[in-house]
Motif scaffolding. Structure first.
Motif, PDB file in Angstrom:
ATOM      1  N   ILE A 110      40.860  42.200  65.469  1.00 22.55           N
ATOM      2  CA  ILE A 110      41.343  42.664  64.167  1.00 22.55           C
ATOM      3  C   ILE A 110      42.487  41.781  63.680  1.00 22.55           C
ATOM      4  O   ILE A 110      42.549  41.396  62.506  1.00 22.55           O
ATOM      5  N   ALA A 111      43.409  41.427  64.583  1.00 21.73           N
ATOM      6  CA  ALA A 111      44.542  40.570  64.220  1.00 21.73           C
ATOM      7  C   ALA A 111      44.071  39.192  63.765  1.00 21.73           C
ATOM      8  O   ALA A 111      44.697  38.563  62.897  1.00 21.73           O
ATOM      9  N   ALA A 112      42.959  38.707  64.338  1.00 21.58           N
ATOM     10  CA  ALA A 112      42.421  37.416  63.924  1.00 21.58           C
ATOM     11  C   ALA A 112      41.988  37.439  62.463  1.00 21.58           C
ATOM     12  O   ALA A 112      42.068  36.433  61.757  1.00 21.58           O
ATOM     13  N   TYR A 113      41.547  38.591  62.001  1.00 23.33           N
ATOM     14  CA  TYR A 113      41.153  38.773  60.594  1.00 23.33           C
ATOM     15  C   TYR A 113      42.369  39.044  59.718  1.00 23.33           C
ATOM     16  O   TYR A 113      42.566  38.417  58.671  1.00 23.33           O
ATOM     17  N   SER A 114      43.195  39.994  60.125  1.00 25.67           N
ATOM     18  CA  SER A 114      44.286  40.468  59.269  1.00 25.67           C
ATOM     19  C   SER A 114      45.497  39.550  59.260  1.00 25.67           C
ATOM     20  O   SER A 114      46.271  39.542  58.308  1.00 25.67           O
ATOM     21  N   GLY A 115      45.672  38.789  60.340  1.00 20.98           N
ATOM     22  CA  GLY A 115      46.835  37.918  60.429  1.00 20.98           C
ATOM     23  C   GLY A 115      48.110  38.626  60.817  1.00 20.98           C
ATOM     24  O   GLY A 115      49.191  38.043  60.723  1.00 20.98           O
ATOM     25  N   HIS A 116      48.023  39.887  61.264  1.00 25.41           N
ATOM     26  CA  HIS A 116      49.221  40.614  61.677  1.00 25.41           C
ATOM     27  C   HIS A 116      49.906  39.886  62.830  1.00 25.41           C
ATOM     28  O   HIS A 116      49.261  39.489  63.804  1.00 25.41           O
ATOM     29  N   ALA A 117      51.232  39.725  62.725  1.00 30.39           N
ATOM     30  CA  ALA A 117      52.000  39.101  63.792  1.00 30.39           C
ATOM     31  C   ALA A 117      52.219  40.077  64.942  1.00 30.39           C
ATOM     32  O   ALA A 117      52.266  39.692  66.106  1.00 30.39           O
ATOM     33  N   THR A 118      52.386  41.353  64.614  1.00 31.56           N
ATOM     34  CA  THR A 118      52.512  42.391  65.635  1.00 31.56           C
ATOM     35  C   THR A 118      51.354  43.373  65.457  1.00 31.56           C
ATOM     36  O   THR A 118      50.709  43.408  64.402  1.00 31.56           O
ATOM     37  N   LYS A 119      51.135  44.187  66.474  1.00 35.83           N
ATOM     38  CA  LYS A 119      49.961  45.064  66.456  1.00 35.83           C
ATOM     39  C   LYS A 119      50.303  46.521  66.162  1.00 35.83           C
ATOM     40  O   LYS A 119      49.459  47.398  66.328  1.00 35.83           O
ATOM     41  N   ALA A 120      51.540  46.766  65.703  1.00 41.15           N
ATOM     42  CA  ALA A 120      51.944  48.147  65.459  1.00 41.15           C
ATOM     43  C   ALA A 120      51.092  48.805  64.383  1.00 41.15           C
ATOM     44  O   ALA A 120      50.593  49.927  64.560  1.00 41.15           O
ATOM     45  N   MET A 121      50.909  48.121  63.238  1.00 45.57           N
ATOM     46  CA  MET A 121      50.110  48.697  62.156  1.00 45.57           C
ATOM     47  C   MET A 121      48.631  48.725  62.524  1.00 45.57           C
ATOM     48  O   MET A 121      47.903  49.635  62.139  1.00 45.57           O
ATOM     49  N   ILE A 122      48.183  47.711  63.260  1.00 47.21           N
ATOM     50  CA  ILE A 122      46.797  47.720  63.724  1.00 47.21           C
ATOM     51  C   ILE A 122      46.553  48.927  64.611  1.00 47.21           C
ATOM     52  O   ILE A 122      45.552  49.637  64.476  1.00 47.21           O
ATOM     53  N   ALA A 123      47.489  49.168  65.534  1.00 48.83           N
ATOM     54  CA  ALA A 123      47.340  50.301  66.450  1.00 48.83           C
ATOM     55  C   ALA A 123      47.306  51.616  65.695  1.00 48.83           C
ATOM     56  O   ALA A 123      46.562  52.532  66.061  1.00 48.83           O
ATOM     57  N   LYS A 124      48.085  51.708  64.609  1.00 47.15           N
ATOM     58  CA  LYS A 124      48.131  52.951  63.841  1.00 47.15           C
ATOM     59  C   LYS A 124      46.788  53.233  63.177  1.00 47.15           C
ATOM     60  O   LYS A 124      46.203  54.305  63.370  1.00 47.15           O
ATOM     61  N   TYR A 125      46.294  52.304  62.388  1.00 42.09           N
ATOM     62  CA  TYR A 125      45.087  52.565  61.605  1.00 42.09           C
ATOM     63  C   TYR A 125      43.813  52.394  62.414  1.00 42.09           C
ATOM     64  O   TYR A 125      42.842  53.131  62.223  1.00 42.09           O
ATOM     65  N   ALA A 126      43.809  51.433  63.345  1.00 45.09           N
ATOM     66  CA  ALA A 126      42.643  51.315  64.215  1.00 45.09           C
ATOM     67  C   ALA A 126      42.579  52.504  65.156  1.00 45.09           C
ATOM     68  O   ALA A 126      41.495  52.995  65.481  1.00 45.09           O
ATOM     69  N   GLY A 127      43.766  52.977  65.576  1.00 45.03           N
ATOM     70  CA  GLY A 127      43.797  54.150  66.455  1.00 45.03           C
ATOM     71  C   GLY A 127      43.217  55.373  65.788  1.00 45.03           C
ATOM     72  O   GLY A 127      42.474  56.145  66.422  1.00 45.03           O
TER      73      GLY A 127
END
Length: 211
Positions: free
Chosen positions: A178-195
């Protein structure tokens, strides 16, 4: 903002003191403190079915690229090779190669066809009807008007990025993918919405087993 501008004015020698320094910041209004609501399936389907051609193009760029709304405006026709979009993120300066979804490719090909000729590489993909580059204010205005018309005002532009992350999670992507697509530097927001997406998906799977 005024503090920063006045500090710059001091550096330029225009003023000696910063009159904005120490001024108390205004509290963020309650209505702006609410979290963005990820677009649900029914809202996505309604927008794709009933929105105008321009608004659908904006929508598909948002969902398909997984980027911030400000970066949607940065895409030019030279960034699109028929399958991928290239981008250097405005916020992070991070270069990304973004495989297009089938829906995004269809929207881009339709927009290219509507131009009547092969667009020059430097031409922005998102433009105003008069051909000028689309500004953030213009994009937000036309999308808000369309969302109001369709009864989807609760779901804003920023929430399309969250919808994208949830779709990637539903597809079984891990946080690194997901980070490879979104470019997020940290995974906090990814963890929130992917979670949230993973919890919902597992709960649905549990319901099927339960029944």
């Amino acid at each position: 903002m005024l503090v920063v501008l006045c500090e710059h004015a001091i550096d330029l020698g225009w003023i000696q003191n910063n009159p904005a320094k120490g001024v108390r910041a205004l509290k963020t209004p309650v209505e702006r403190q609410r979290e963005h609501l990820p677009w649900p399936d029914w809202a996505v389907e309604k927008f794709r079915t009933e929105a105008s051609e321009l608004c659908r193009l904006i929508f598909e760029i948002g969902v398909g690229s997984v980027q911030r709304p400000s970066d949607w405006l940065r895409f030019t026709w030279g960034d699109y090779d028929g399958d991928m979009l290239r981008l250097r993120q405005g916020k992070t300066d991070k270069p990304l190669i973004l495989p297009c979804t089938s829906a995004l490719k269809a929207a881009l090909e339709q927009a290219k066809l509507a131009l009547g000729a092969t667009p020059i590489a430097a031409r922005p993909i998102l433009t105003q009807p008069n051909g000028n580059p689309m500004t953030y204010f213009y994009m937000a205005k036309v999308m808000r008007k369309e969302r109001l018309r369709l009864g989807l005002e609760a779901y804003d532009l920023h929430a399309l990025r969250y919808r994208s992350i949830k779709e990637l999670a539903w597809a079984g992507c891990d946080d690194d993918e997901i980070a490879a697509y979104s470019g997020h530097a940290t995974k906090a927001m990814i963890a929130k919405y992917a979670g949230e997406a993973r919890q919902e998906m597992r709960a649905r799977q549990a319901r099927e087993k339960r029944q």
